[in-house]
Design a protein around this motif. Structure first.
Motif, PDB file in Angstrom:
ATOM      1  N   GLU A  97      32.463  24.769  34.112  1.00  0.00           N
ATOM      2  CA  GLU A  97      32.133  25.174  32.737  1.00  0.00           C
ATOM      3  C   GLU A  97      30.957  26.132  32.739  1.00  0.00           C
ATOM      4  O   GLU A  97      30.966  27.150  32.050  1.00  0.00           O
ATOM      5  CB  GLU A  97      31.787  23.931  31.900  1.00  0.00           C
ATOM      6  N   GLN A  98      29.947  25.808  33.556  1.00  0.00           N
ATOM      7  CA  GLN A  98      28.748  26.654  33.608  1.00  0.00           C
ATOM      8  C   GLN A  98      29.095  28.063  34.096  1.00  0.00           C
ATOM      9  O   GLN A  98      28.692  29.057  33.511  1.00  0.00           O
ATOM     10  CB  GLN A  98      27.723  26.005  34.541  1.00  0.00           C
ATOM     11  N   VAL A  99      29.883  28.127  35.182  1.00  0.00           N
ATOM     12  CA  VAL A  99      30.223  29.424  35.773  1.00  0.00           C
ATOM     13  C   VAL A  99      31.108  30.231  34.825  1.00  0.00           C
ATOM     14  O   VAL A  99      30.915  31.426  34.642  1.00  0.00           O
ATOM     15  CB  VAL A  99      30.900  29.202  37.144  1.00  0.00           C
ATOM     16  N   LEU A 100      32.086  29.541  34.187  1.00  0.00           N
ATOM     17  CA  LEU A 100      33.007  30.262  33.300  1.00  0.00           C
ATOM     18  C   LEU A 100      32.293  30.831  32.073  1.00  0.00           C
ATOM     19  O   LEU A 100      32.759  31.808  31.482  1.00  0.00           O
ATOM     20  CB  LEU A 100      34.133  29.324  32.849  1.00  0.00           C
ATOM     21  N   ALA A 101      31.157  30.216  31.691  1.00  0.00           N
ATOM     22  CA  ALA A 101      30.447  30.695  30.507  1.00  0.00           C
ATOM     23  C   ALA A 101      29.350  31.699  30.880  1.00  0.00           C
ATOM     24  O   ALA A 101      28.641  32.198  30.003  1.00  0.00           O
ATOM     25  CB  ALA A 101      29.839  29.518  29.758  1.00  0.00           C
ATOM     26  N   ASP A 102      29.198  31.976  32.168  1.00  0.00           N
ATOM     27  CA  ASP A 102      28.096  32.821  32.638  1.00  0.00           C
ATOM     28  C   ASP A 102      28.370  34.302  32.350  1.00  0.00           C
ATOM     29  O   ASP A 102      29.346  34.863  32.854  1.00  0.00           O
ATOM     30  CB  ASP A 102      27.910  32.594  34.154  1.00  0.00           C
ATOM     31  N   ARG A 103      27.501  34.922  31.556  1.00  0.00           N
ATOM     32  CA  ARG A 103      27.690  36.341  31.205  1.00  0.00           C
ATOM     33  C   ARG A 103      27.595  37.247  32.428  1.00  0.00           C
ATOM     34  O   ARG A 103      28.297  38.252  32.544  1.00  0.00           O
ATOM     35  CB  ARG A 103      26.620  36.769  30.197  1.00  0.00           C
ATOM     36  N   ARG A 104      26.718  36.877  33.359  1.00  0.00           N
ATOM     37  CA  ARG A 104      26.553  37.712  34.561  1.00  0.00           C
ATOM     38  C   ARG A 104      27.852  37.751  35.372  1.00  0.00           C
ATOM     39  O   ARG A 104      28.203  38.750  35.955  1.00  0.00           O
ATOM     40  CB  ARG A 104      25.417  37.159  35.439  1.00  0.00           C
ATOM     41  N   LEU A 105      28.552  36.593  35.363  1.00  0.00           N
ATOM     42  CA  LEU A 105      29.842  36.542  36.074  1.00  0.00           C
ATOM     43  C   LEU A 105      30.852  37.447  35.377  1.00  0.00           C
ATOM     44  O   LEU A 105      31.567  38.203  36.032  1.00  0.00           O
ATOM     45  CB  LEU A 105      30.355  35.104  36.120  1.00  0.00           C
ATOM     46  N   HIS A 106      30.890  37.397  34.035  1.00  0.00           N
ATOM     47  CA  HIS A 106      31.841  38.244  33.303  1.00  0.00           C
ATOM     48  C   HIS A 106      31.579  39.712  33.609  1.00  0.00           C
ATOM     49  O   HIS A 106      32.511  40.480  33.864  1.00  0.00           O
ATOM     50  CB  HIS A 106      31.727  38.001  31.794  1.00  0.00           C
ATOM     51  N   ASP A 107      30.283  40.092  33.584  1.00  0.00           N
ATOM     52  CA  ASP A 107      29.947  41.495  33.856  1.00  0.00           C
ATOM     53  C   ASP A 107      30.365  41.886  35.273  1.00  0.00           C
ATOM     54  O   ASP A 107      30.942  42.952  35.499  1.00  0.00           O
ATOM     55  CB  ASP A 107      28.442  41.723  33.683  1.00  0.00           C
ATOM     56  N   ALA A 108      30.058  40.988  36.239  1.00  0.00           N
ATOM     57  CA  ALA A 108      30.397  41.296  37.639  1.00  0.00           C
ATOM     58  C   ALA A 108      31.916  41.405  37.800  1.00  0.00           C
ATOM     59  O   ALA A 108      32.413  42.265  38.537  1.00  0.00           O
ATOM     60  CB  ALA A 108      29.837  40.222  38.574  1.00  0.00           C
ATOM     61  N   LEU A 109      32.645  40.572  37.071  1.00  0.00           N
ATOM     62  CA  LEU A 109      34.115  40.595  37.160  1.00  0.00           C
ATOM     63  C   LEU A 109      34.654  41.918  36.615  1.00  0.00           C
ATOM     64  O   LEU A 109      35.531  42.546  37.239  1.00  0.00           O
ATOM     65  CB  LEU A 109      34.701  39.407  36.390  1.00  0.00           C
ATOM     66  N   VAL A 110      34.123  42.355  35.469  1.00  0.00           N
ATOM     67  CA  VAL A 110      34.573  43.633  34.893  1.00  0.00           C
ATOM     68  C   VAL A 110      34.271  44.769  35.862  1.00  0.00           C
ATOM     69  O   VAL A 110      35.128  45.621  36.143  1.00  0.00           O
ATOM     70  CB  VAL A 110      33.895  43.874  33.521  1.00  0.00           C
ATOM     71  N   ARG A 111      33.042  44.780  36.403  1.00  0.00           N
ATOM     72  CA  ARG A 111      32.671  45.825  37.373  1.00  0.00           C
ATOM     73  C   ARG A 111      33.617  45.805  38.554  1.00  0.00           C
ATOM     74  O   ARG A 111      34.063  46.839  39.045  1.00  0.00           O
ATOM     75  CB  ARG A 111      31.242  45.584  37.874  1.00  0.00           C
ATOM     76  N   GLN A 112      33.923  44.578  39.021  1.00  0.00           N
ATOM     77  CA  GLN A 112      34.780  44.439  40.192  1.00  0.00           C
ATOM     78  C   GLN A 112      36.175  44.993  39.918  1.00  0.00           C
ATOM     79  O   GLN A 112      36.748  45.705  40.744  1.00  0.00           O
ATOM     80  CB  GLN A 112      34.881  42.954  40.571  1.00  0.00           C
ATOM     81  N   ILE A 113      36.727  44.680  38.740  1.00  0.00           N
ATOM     82  CA  ILE A 113      38.078  45.146  38.402  1.00  0.00           C
ATOM     83  C   ILE A 113      38.100  46.666  38.297  1.00  0.00           C
ATOM     84  O   ILE A 113      38.987  47.329  38.846  1.00  0.00           O
ATOM     85  CB  ILE A 113      38.555  44.478  37.085  1.00  0.00           C
ATOM     86  N   VAL A 114      37.071  47.231  37.618  1.00  0.00           N
ATOM     87  CA  VAL A 114      37.006  48.694  37.487  1.00  0.00           C
ATOM     88  C   VAL A 114      36.915  49.333  38.871  1.00  0.00           C
ATOM     89  O   VAL A 114      37.617  50.306  39.180  1.00  0.00           O
ATOM     90  CB  VAL A 114      35.791  49.109  36.618  1.00  0.00           C
ATOM     91  N   PHE A 115      36.080  48.747  39.723  1.00  0.00           N
ATOM     92  CA  PHE A 115      35.905  49.314  41.061  1.00  0.00           C
ATOM     93  C   PHE A 115      37.207  49.263  41.859  1.00  0.00           C
ATOM     94  O   PHE A 115      37.638  50.259  42.438  1.00  0.00           O
ATOM     95  CB  PHE A 115      34.800  48.550  41.808  1.00  0.00           C
TER      96      PHE A 115
END
Lengths: 290, 90
Positions: A54-72
């Motif tokens: 729950e903590q990880v899924l709600a983490d904004r830093r993770l969401h940002d890193a995921l978006v960056r990763q997908i774009v990359f």
């Protein structure tokens, strides 16, 4: 049809099974165990259920890193795959040029990843690096350690430089396997260059391209060393991709539980994308055969 | 095995997975699977459907944790229903 079955052959698979068990399955099980516990040391650990997830899924830093990763990853695939095919089509088919281009193309693949990062870190510097210095001479204000866009472009160009060769070599191997008869038939039919590419070369390259895209997808989705050495994830968090974020949690903060939960989510994303891609391409191949 | 930091819940989870795999292996040797087309947009064997349903179940749980505060067992029941539906009609 009489099929001969000999189940003794399964014993020959056992060594591979044990190697995979030790190198992949047991560590994965351990990660699952870690993801549901708060671990201070091997003796002091508490069951926390799904709290870390729950903590990880709600983490904004993770969401940002995921978006960056997908774009990359998408950028890498959209540049490297067409470029790799284009280069493979222009390579010589016989003579000394074949070996010369093979050696030249293989060179970036032989360089260790951290060295690639270091090469580009120095190459891109505005004060002592050839690349950075020349770009600034042309009047473009380029500094990958301060400007997020410059950092992105540098990481992308570095990856293209490092890995396009792999796609070229795979496609070239696919092209070499096409018998001359196909080209002769196309010539008799008066096929255009595009038709030859679309109906002969591309279908014959399909299986190697699947492997190429899968390898590049997985590799770029898990990229760590090169951006870590080149930009350290900066400026700010502009080039912090998923694995670097994971390392920050696991090693930097020593939060093993959240890191394990995050690893499992990461694993599930990769598993899903690879499966979907593999299934789609293999089904397309089957339809074409029919 | 202490270093693997086992808990009763994860031990039960992996036991279920291993038992399912063994069960599927025995089922396969007794009556080999025939690829067929169900509501999924592709031809699948029994093993394919198990993989799809397990992966789907994992995502249902993740989605449940991410988007609702309701009890997780409700998500687990949905995942179980999904598993059975895919195995039967997938």
């Amino acid at each position: 049809m009489n099929k001969i079955t000999n189940n003794k052959a399964w014993f020959l698979v056992l060594p591979v099974f044990f190697i995979v068990a030790i190198s992949a399955i047991i560590p994965l099980m351990t990660v699952v165990n870690y993801s549901v516990q708060d671990i201070f040391d091997p003796q002091t650990r508490f069951f926390v259920g799904t709290e870390w997830f729950e903590q990880v899924l709600a983490d904004r830093r993770l969401h940002d890193a995921l978006v960056r990763q997908i774009v990359f990853t998408l950028s890498v695939l959209f540049i490297e795959i067409p470029l790799g095919i284009a280069v493979a089509l222009t390579l010589p088919r016989k003579g000394w040029g074949v070996s010369a281009s093979m050696v030249l193309l293989a060179l970036p693949l032989l360089i260790p990843w951290n060295v690639v990062g270091t090469i580009w870190q120095i190459f891109g510097r505005a004060d002592i690096g050839l690349g950075g210095y020349v770009i600034n001479l042309m009047g473009i204000d380029y500094n990958y350690s301060q400007n997020p866009m410059d950092a992105w472009v540098t990481v992308l160009v570095m990856d293209v430089w490092h890995w396009t060769s792999l796609i070229v070599l795979l496609c070239y191997a696919g092209l070499r396997s096409i018998p001359d008869a196909y080209y002769q038939a196309a010539k008799i039919d008066g096929a255009s260059r595009w038709a030859i590419f679309r109906f002969i070369q591309l279908p014959k390259m399909q299986s190697v391209l699947v492997i190429g895209v899968l390898l590049r997808f997985m590799d770029s989705f898990m990229i760590y060393t090169e951006p870590f050495v080149l930009t350290g994830g900066g400026p700010g968090t502009a080039t912090t991709f998923l694995s670097q974020f994971l390392v920050t949690i696991a090693v930097g903060q020593f939060d093993l539980g959240p890191a394990a939960a995050f690893s499992l989510i990461y694993f599930l994303i990769i598993l899903l994308v690879c499966w979907v891609f593999y299934t789609v391409v293999m089904n397309a191949g089957k339809r074409e055969e029919q | 095995m202490t270093w693997m930091a086992w808990t009763p819940v994860t031990a039960a989870f992996f036991s279920c997975i291993i038992l399912t795999l063994i069960g599927m292996g025995i089922w396969q040797s007794v009556s080999p699977t025939v690829p067929r087309r169900g509501f999924l947009p592709l031809e699948t064997t029994r093993g394919d459907r198990l993989f799809i349903s397990l992966l789907g179940a994992a995502y249902i749980h993740l989605g449940w944790l991410a988007f609702t505060d309701a009890a997780l067992w409700i998500g687990s029941i949905i995942a179980l229903v999904w598993l059975l539906v895919v195995m039967r009609w997938g």
